[in-house]
Design an enzyme around this catalytic site. Structure first.
Site, PDB file in Angstrom:
ATOM      1  N   GLU A  36       0.849  -1.204   0.000  1.00 11.36           N
ATOM      2  CA  GLU A  36       0.000   0.000   0.000  1.00 11.36           C
ATOM      3  C   GLU A  36       0.881   1.250   0.000  1.00 11.36           C
ATOM      4  O   GLU A  36       0.629   2.217  -0.715  1.00 11.36           O
ATOM      5  CB  GLU A  36      -0.877  -0.050   1.258  1.00 11.36           C
ATOM      6  CG  GLU A  36      -1.979   0.968   1.306  1.00 11.36           C
ATOM      7  CD  GLU A  36      -3.163   0.584   0.416  1.00 11.36           C
ATOM      8  OE1 GLU A  36      -4.064   1.386   0.341  1.00 11.36           O
ATOM      9  OE2 GLU A  36      -3.154  -0.522  -0.191  1.00 11.36           O
ATOM     10  N   PHE A  37       1.926   1.197   0.804  1.00 14.20           N
ATOM     11  CA  PHE A  37       2.853   2.316   0.939  1.00 14.20           C
ATOM     12  C   PHE A  37       3.539   2.602  -0.401  1.00 14.20           C
ATOM     13  O   PHE A  37       3.606   3.738  -0.870  1.00 14.20           O
ATOM     14  CB  PHE A  37       3.874   1.962   2.024  1.00 14.20           C
ATOM     15  CG  PHE A  37       4.828   3.072   2.342  1.00 14.20           C
ATOM     16  CD1 PHE A  37       4.390   4.204   3.034  1.00 14.20           C
ATOM     17  CD2 PHE A  37       6.158   2.998   1.969  1.00 14.20           C
ATOM     18  CE1 PHE A  37       5.271   5.242   3.332  1.00 14.20           C
ATOM     19  CE2 PHE A  37       7.044   4.026   2.260  1.00 14.20           C
ATOM     20  CZ  PHE A  37       6.593   5.148   2.953  1.00 14.20           C
ATOM     21  N   ASP A  38       4.029   1.542  -1.041  1.00 12.19           N
ATOM     22  CA  ASP A  38       4.717   1.696  -2.329  1.00 12.19           C
ATOM     23  C   ASP A  38       3.769   2.196  -3.403  1.00 12.19           C
ATOM     24  O   ASP A  38       4.159   2.954  -4.286  1.00 12.19           O
ATOM     25  CB  ASP A  38       5.334   0.360  -2.770  1.00 12.19           C
ATOM     26  CG  ASP A  38       6.587   0.061  -1.969  1.00 12.19           C
ATOM     27  OD1 ASP A  38       7.100   1.002  -1.329  1.00 12.19           O
ATOM     28  OD2 ASP A  38       7.027  -1.104  -1.960  1.00 12.19           O
ATOM     29  N   LYS A 119      23.996  22.823 -21.944  1.00  9.34           N
ATOM     30  CA  LYS A 119      23.618  23.111 -20.557  1.00  9.34           C
ATOM     31  C   LYS A 119      22.914  21.902 -19.950  1.00  9.34           C
ATOM     32  O   LYS A 119      21.766  21.612 -20.282  1.00  9.34           O
ATOM     33  CB  LYS A 119      22.705  24.336 -20.530  1.00  9.34           C
ATOM     34  CG  LYS A 119      22.345  24.817 -19.155  1.00  9.34           C
ATOM     35  CD  LYS A 119      21.636  26.158 -19.260  1.00  9.34           C
ATOM     36  CE  LYS A 119      21.189  26.666 -17.910  1.00  9.34           C
ATOM     37  NZ  LYS A 119      20.162  25.848 -17.287  1.00  9.34           N
ATOM     38  N   CYS A 434      -4.970  48.529  -1.065  1.00  6.38           N
ATOM     39  CA  CYS A 434      -5.589  47.614  -2.023  1.00  6.38           C
ATOM     40  C   CYS A 434      -5.220  46.188  -1.617  1.00  6.38           C
ATOM     41  O   CYS A 434      -4.042  45.845  -1.532  1.00  6.38           O
ATOM     42  CB  CYS A 434      -5.089  47.915  -3.434  1.00  6.38           C
ATOM     43  SG  CYS A 434      -5.608  46.704  -4.665  1.00  6.38           S
TER      44      CYS A 434
END
Ligand code: IVH
Length: 673
Positions: A36-38, A119, A434
């Site tokens: 469930e966690f994964d 880059k 404002c």
């Protein structure tokens, strides 16, 4: 709208993830099983993959095991890590070179050569080597101060721990990019949204053993502080890096003209998919270090380098509505709410329409089918309207004549530089009156370049504003932490983190303080200039007390526009109220005196007439580099009047009367040896 829904869904999952984590690691009582966690982890990562705008410090992307550390020691960079300006077209490159040549006074026969370096989209790092040994490795941080991630960097095989070659400088900060190759990323792709996140997440692990598990790479491309580096060009430096055992980018090239830069750009862009690491453009650097030194920096980017970003992406969509946003200085910016489209992998649902004139010029209307462009980090904007697809009943868009937030009249200012009325319409209220403007002012106050309060983002400003916790900047330093701790999403730890970040910023430099005030036309560069000249907050405040703004006239770089804006700032009682309060709470450090070990220390200079082989900006920066200062009037305070070709005779006459030393260019240059 759709962005917000996705964001909310994402935040809910992050919150759940934190909860599971806490129960598992801190309380030793797992709430769910590993599967469930994964599954949840994967869902978060997949959302991040699909929607590039999603990111959260608590995302599993930033925690290989658990807890990316927030507690790295902060260390000042001996030489700041600068960022780069962006170019998107050949025209931008031509302008970039023009500025360089102008600065160098269009010296005859000067042909600029560039180092063109793809880059890499990773995380930059600065590695201090002393006596050949790798001592400390820092992240970029805010450019001035980075985090000590030495141990993590030491796990990267591309980084040598010791260099025994004679040609290696006595001391040097080797700088470059940490990244993950795409082929390696595939093997971990379940854990992270993209290679950049993976590199960043693993570099920030508290336990270097976790970092070691990730195949990080390092490519070197520049340096910070150095002692004993004997090279005169970037090309030479890159060669030396290789000799010393560093990896450099195999696609680096030295190129002699804009035309060839464009050719290289197009070739590399075509090859982009075949390269095993992500690149988002090409960095161009003036190759000659002598020229680099003469060119120097503006604010936080060098004049001698630029990043040429890869292709602008565009897509067609429909304008569903036009909303008006109000900025910190009252500017009304129309924003097109468009039917969400994916452009360059990112879902776009907003596009800026810039201002009233832009809407009129392109006759943009609600319901129109438009071409939207998204280039690099620039906000998506409308390129053109497809008139053939326009509905017959569509109506011209009426730009509001009153501020949608506070109802004040909107006005177009007169621009002293262009001698025309501005294209931008502004709310005429006095700022904090404002609501929308006030919120934006607060966001600016806490922002990275201003107070840089960690964890105090735009959403928190809005949230605290709505809860009446902050109305003025001083309220940030008097927060009701008891109340905040009870708010949803907050707890003991997060409140204590926030409190810590805020308290840390109670001591601030004078230049950041001025910038944070958000005075119109006083950006980073002007704030710096004012700080350098006025030295202290006291002096700044007394400008208004004595109603003596004349001091500002003598400051080089501060013009009529800025002075009138500062006067307006002081005319407003709320601004004075804010200033008085902040002064009580904060310690605003006086500006450090400029370098005083230069040969021109304590000497003031003024120029008249054209200099040969040197622009005014270069002359000015030469004087400043040698600890001298520039004034813009001939008064008793002036020490030297430097006379070039076709000078203003009146200035020379006044200088003679005041017995000021008058020099020609060559005698002045002799002073500098
Ligand atoms: S030079 C003043 N060279 O781009 C020089 N930067 O926007 C600044 N980058 O933070 C850095 N490849 O992370 C330089 N060959 C390259 C680069 C490069 C990637 C990144 C770097 C920097 C950012 C600047």
């Amino acid at each position: 709208m759709i962005d917000e829904r996705i964001n909310q869904k994402y935040l809910n999952k992050i919150k759940l993830f934190q909860k599971y984590n806490k129960h598992y690691y801190n309380l030793n009582k797992p709430l769910v099983d590993d599967n469930e966690f994964d599954k949840l982890k994967l869902e978060i990562i997949n959302l991040e993959k699909q929607y590039k705008f999603l990111s959260h410090k608590d995302s599993p992307s930033y925690s290989v095991g658990f807890k990316p550390s927030k507690i790295f020691k902060k260390i000042k960079h001996k030489t700041a890590m600068l960022s780069l300006g962006n170019a998107f077209s050949e025209e931008d490159l031509i302008n970039f070179e023009k500025k360089i040549l102008n600065f160098l006074n269009n010296e005859v026969g000067l042909n600029i050569e560039y180092s063109a370096e793809p880059k890499i989209d990773g995380i930059s790092a600065s590695l201090l080597f002393k006596g050949g040994k790798f001592i400390t490795g820092l992240s970029r941080g805010d450019g001035k101060e980075g985090e000590d991630i030495t141990e993590n960097l030491k796990t990267i095989k591309d980084i040598p721990h010791e260099i025994k070659l004679k040609s290696f400088p006595e001391e040097i900060d080797i700088r470059g990019e940490v990244f993950i190759q795409n082929s390696d990323f595939k093997n971990l792709s379940n854990k992270f949204a993209n290679p950049r996140n993976a590199a960043s997440g693993s570099l920030r692990q508290k336990d270097a053993k976790e970092t070691q598990k990730i195949p990080l790479k390092f490519i070197a491309y520049t340096f910070g502080y150095e002692k004993g580096l004997e090279v005169s060009t970037q090309e030479g430096y890159l060669k030396k890096l290789k000799e010393w055992g560093f990896k450099t980018n195999p696609l680096n090239k030295t190129i002699g003209s804009i035309k060839d830069l464009m050719k290289n750009y197009n070739e590399v862009e075509k090859k982009r998919d075949q390269i095993d690491f992500d690149i988002d453009g090409i960095v161009y650097k003036v190759n000659d270090f002598g020229l680099q030194k003469r060119l120097g920096n503006v604010a936080n980017a060098p004049r001698w380098a630029i990043a040429h970003k890869f292709s602008a992406n565009s897509s067609v969509s429909k304008i569903e509505n036009i909303e008006i946003q109000i900025g910190r200085t009252g500017a009304l910016t129309p924003v097109a709410k468009i039917k969400p489209v994916k452009i360059g992998g990112v879902v776009v649902s907003n596009a800026t329409l810039h201002n009233e004139e832009e809407i009129n010029r392109k006759d943009i209307r609600i319901g129109d089918t438009v071409l939207i462009e998204r280039a690099g980090d620039v906000i998506p904007h409308v390129i053109s309207v497809d008139l053939k697809l326009r509905d017959k009943n569509s109506k011209k868009f009426n730009f509001p004549k009153n501020c949608p937030s506070c109802g004040s009249k909107t006005v177009k200012d007169f621009n002293f530089t262009t001698k025309k009325k501005d294209a931008v319409r502004r709310c005429s209220s006095d700022g904090y009156e404002c609501e929308k403007m006030a919120i934006e002012k607060l966001k600016h106050f806490v922002s990275k370049e201003a107070f840089n309060i960690d964890g105090f983002g735009k959403k928190i400003v809005e949230n605290f504003w709505n809860l009446n916790l902050i109305k003025f900047p001083q309220d940030i330093f008097k927060l009701d932490y008891v109340k905040i701790e009870k708010l949803e999403g907050w707890g003991k730890q997060s409140v204590s983190n926030l409190k810590y970040s805020i308290n840390q910023k109670k001591i601030i430099s004078f230049e950041k303080f001025i910038y944070a005030l958000g005075i119109r036309h006083i950006g980073l560069e002007n704030a710096k200039i004012i700080s350098k000249n006025l030295k202290s907050l006291r002096n700044f405040i007394s400008l208004s007390k004595k109603n003596n703004f004349d001091n500002l006239i003598n400051i080089d770089g501060i013009g009529e526009t800025q002075i009138s804006s500062i006067k307006n700032f002081f005319k407003n009682d709320t601004n004075l109220f804010v200033l008085q309060n902040l002064e009580k709470i904060l310690t605003v450090k006086n500006a450090e005196n400029q370098k005083t070990d230069g040969i021109l220390n304590n000497k003031t200079f003024m120029f008249t007439g054209k200099l040969s082989n040197m622009s005014r900006s270069e002359a000015k920066s030469l004087i400043e580099q040698n600890s001298g200062s520039i004034v813009s009037n001939v008064t008793k305070k002036l020490d030297y009047l430097i006379v070039g070709e076709k000078p203003t005779n009146r200035k020379i006459d006044v200088a003679r009367t005041l017995k000021i030393k008058i020099l020609d260019q060559s005698s002045w240059l002799k002073m500098l040896k």
